[in-house]
Design a protein around this motif. Structure first.
Motif, PDB file in Angstrom:
ATOM      1  N   TYR A 146       0.837  -1.207   0.000  1.00 16.66           N
ATOM      2  CA  TYR A 146       0.000   0.000   0.000  1.00 16.66           C
ATOM      3  C   TYR A 146       0.875   1.261   0.000  1.00 16.66           C
ATOM      4  CZ  TYR A 146      -3.174   3.597   1.761  1.00 16.66           C
ATOM      5  OH  TYR A 146      -3.886   4.758   1.932  1.00 16.66           O
ATOM      6  N   SER A 185      -0.714  -1.188  -4.303  1.00 16.02           N
ATOM      7  CA  SER A 185      -2.104  -1.601  -4.101  1.00 16.02           C
ATOM      8  C   SER A 185      -2.864  -0.446  -3.465  1.00 16.02           C
ATOM      9  CB  SER A 185      -2.166  -2.834  -3.186  1.00 16.02           C
ATOM     10  OG  SER A 185      -1.607  -2.530  -1.932  1.00 16.02           O
ATOM     11  N   ASP A 186      -4.181  -0.484  -3.592  1.00 16.32           N
ATOM     12  CA  ASP A 186      -5.044   0.522  -2.984  1.00 16.32           C
ATOM     13  C   ASP A 186      -5.946  -0.139  -1.960  1.00 16.32           C
ATOM     14  OD1 ASP A 186      -4.890   3.264  -3.509  1.00 16.32           O
ATOM     15  OD2 ASP A 186      -5.313   2.859  -5.637  1.00 16.32           O
ATOM     16  N   LEU A 187      -6.237   0.572  -0.886  1.00 13.44           N
ATOM     17  CA  LEU A 187      -7.132   0.040   0.150  1.00 13.44           C
ATOM     18  C   LEU A 187      -7.996   1.174   0.665  1.00 13.44           C
ATOM     19  CD1 LEU A 187      -4.742  -2.187   2.293  1.00 13.44           C
ATOM     20  CD2 LEU A 187      -6.819  -2.975   1.154  1.00 13.44           C
ATOM     21  N   ILE A 246      -6.943   0.229   5.749  1.00 11.94           N
ATOM     22  CA  ILE A 246      -5.485   0.335   5.959  1.00 11.94           C
ATOM     23  C   ILE A 246      -5.200   0.802   7.385  1.00 11.94           C
ATOM     24  CG2 ILE A 246      -5.311   2.664   4.897  1.00 11.94           C
ATOM     25  CD1 ILE A 246      -2.579  -0.068   4.843  1.00 11.94           C
TER      26      ILE A 246
END
Ligand code: Z5A
Ligand code: MG
Length: 214
Positions: free
Chosen positions: A56, A61-63, A68
């Motif tokens: 992240y 990656s995206d959260l 997160i």
């Protein structure tokens, strides 16, 4: 007689304020003094949760913001037993960031302060928080600024404001454990200021381990 417990000392601060540099020097100095010491970095990127955080932070990656936030907290919880065990055995534990970063960064993104505090409630309470401050221009002039998520001047300015709120909340709930140190000087200058704050903690009669936000 039981050995006295170790001290739990947490370093916090803005990006590039010199936390890792100072933590490493402190560990060496305490070891040279004959003290048992362990360094704990947060996020601990070596665990499976830590690898998700690392991905992240590197924007691989995206959260969701809340997801997160909870992963950062879970990463502390998975290390909490080892911290408590070491403290009980007389080992001094030095953490490079902790839950205060978690609140400052997530609140800077707009999550409610009360939500940010909640998942860390009950973690080992530090005996001392060493908060290193530098002005944004000094931080930006230091090496490797700007490679990861959050490493922009705009975000760092908001994070700084949130850290002030965190410091007030710590004072309100836990008393005088927060030490703000101006880290704009040379590495040696900062090291001497850190040493003064740390020795005052180590020489104090610190109580049995407390719980964060409780
Ligand atoms: N984060 C979060 O969102 N939620 C959480 O719960 C937690 C963290 C725990 C990764 O943190 C990101 O995770 C961080 C917060 C977020 N995002 N940001 N921003 P990290 O700890 O892995 O990495 P970092 O904080 O981005 O930065 P850093 O590299 O660790 O900075 P530092 O440790 O404070 O500084 P340094 O490495 O010791 O020094 C930086 C450079 O400056 C280096 O080239 C040094 O040689 C130099 N330096 C150090 N001291 C001096 C002095 N006194 N003068 C001149 N130059 C110096
Ligand atoms: Mg660091």
């Amino acid at each position: 007689m039981m050995a006295p417990r170790g001290a739990f000392i947490v370093f916090e601060g803005l990006d590039r304020s010199g936390k890792t540099t100072q933590v490493q020097r402190l560990v060496q100095r305490l070891e040279a003094d004959g003290r048992a010491v362990r360094l704990q970095k947060f996020p601990d990127r070596t665990t499976s949760i830590g690898r998700m955080i690392d991905s992240y932070l590197q924007t691989k990656s995206d959260l969701d913001d809340r997801a997160i936030h909870l992963l950062f907290s879970a990463n502390r919880w998975e290390c909490a037993n080892a911290i408590e065990r070491d403290l009980a055995q007389g080992v001094t534990v030095i953490a490079d960031r902790y839950g205060f970063s978690g609140i400052a960064f997530s609140a800077a993104k707009g999550l409610p302060f009360s939500f940010c505090l909640q998942p860390d409630t009950g973690l080992p309470l530090p005996d001392s928080v060493i908060y290193l401050t530098v002005n944004p221009e000094v931080a930006a002039s230091r090496a490797a600024y700007g490679l990861e998520r959050y490493e922009t001047k705009d975000i760092q300015t908001r994070v700084r404001e949130r850290f002030d709120e965190v410091a007030n909340e710590v004072q309100r709930r836990h008393g005088n454990i927060w030490h703000t140190i101006d880290a704009s000087g040379s590495v040696d200058d900062v090291q001497e200021k850190v040493w003064a704050a740390v020795t005052s903690t180590l020489n104090a009669d610190f109580p049995s381990m407390g719980r964060l936000w409780m």
